[in-house]
Enzyme design. Structure first.
Site, short mmCIF file in Angstrom:
data_model
loop_
_atom_site.label_atom_id
_atom_site.label_comp_id
_atom_site.label_asym_id
_atom_site.label_seq_id
_atom_site.Cartn_x
_atom_site.Cartn_y
_atom_site.Cartn_z
N GLU A 190 12.24 -5.46 -28.72
CA GLU A 190 12.18 -4.83 -30.04
C GLU A 190 13.26 -5.38 -30.96
O GLU A 190 13.00 -5.64 -32.14
CB GLU A 190 12.34 -3.30 -29.91
CG GLU A 190 11.24 -2.62 -29.13
CD GLU A 190 11.52 -2.50 -27.64
OE1 GLU A 190 10.92 -1.62 -27.00
OE2 GLU A 190 12.34 -3.28 -27.11
N CYS A 220 17.12 0.34 -28.65
CA CYS A 220 16.02 -0.16 -29.48
C CYS A 220 15.53 0.91 -30.45
O CYS A 220 15.23 0.61 -31.61
CB CYS A 220 14.88 -0.66 -28.61
SG CYS A 220 15.32 -2.14 -27.68
#
Length: 156
Positions: free
Chosen positions: A55, A86
Site C-alpha cells: 500500500e 498502511c
C-alpha cells in the site's frame, strides 16, 4: 474497469511480487478517475525497508505520478486488509475508500500478525511495551513555533 478488475490487479501483483522474491504476498493499486495511477507490491525484504508495504509503495507511486501529496478522489485496492502503518498512510494520503481481499485473520494465519500493534497503539504511551520518553520538549517546540509563523507553509 470494474472494482473486481482493480482488485484482481492487486491480487496479481501480490502473486507476482512474491514469486519474484520482492517480499510477502501483498499487492495494491491506487485508482483515480477510473485509471490505475499507482501500483505496489511488498518490497520489505528485497529493499531492506520495513515500510515498503504494498500500500505504501502504491501510494508513493500514485503521488509521484500525479505530482501531489494527497489522493483525495482516489481509492485503494489491496490484497489484504491494511496493517496499522498502511492504514495510517492511507488516512494521511486522504484516499476516499479501501477495498481489500484477505483480512487480518487470514494474514495472521500465514505469519503476518498485526494484533500486537493494533493493541499497542490504543494504549497510552507509558503503557506500551516499547519504552517511550519525552526529551528536550522546550527545544523541540522551536521548530513548531517557526511553522506557526511561516507565511508560505503548505498545509496537509
Amino acid at each position: 474497469m470494474s472494482v473486481e478488475r482493480y482488485m484482481r490487479r492487486a491480487l496479481a501483483l501480490a502473486q507476482e511480487g512474491m514469486e519474484a522474491g520482492r517480499g510477502g504476498p501483498f499487492g495494491a493499486v491506487v485508482v483515480w478517475e477510473e485509471r490505475i495511477v499507482g501500483e505496489g507490491t511488498n518490497r520489505v525484504t528485497s529493499t531492506h525497508d520495513p515500510t515498503a508495504h504494498a500500500e505504501v509503495v502504491a501510494i508513493r507511486a500514485a503521488c509521484a505520478g500525479l505530482g501531489r501529496f494527497e489522493l483525495r478522489g482516489a481509492e485503494i485496492y489491496t490484497s489484504c486488509e491494511p496493517c496499522p502503518m498502511c492504514l495510517s498512510a492511507i488516512y494521511w494520503a486522504r484516499l476516499d475508500r479501501i477495498w481489500y481481499g484477505n483480512d487480518r485473520t487470514d494474514a495472521a494465519r500465514i505469519g503476518f500478525d498485526d494484533a500486537l500493534i493494533y493493541r499497542e497503539v490504543a494504549l497510552p504511551p507509558d503503557a506500551r511495551r516499547l519504552p517511550m520518553a519525552r526529551l528536550l520538549a522546550d527545544e523541540a517546540r522551536a521548530a513548531f513555533a517557526a511553522w506557526e509563523r511561516k507565511p508560505d507553509k503548505v498545509r496537509y
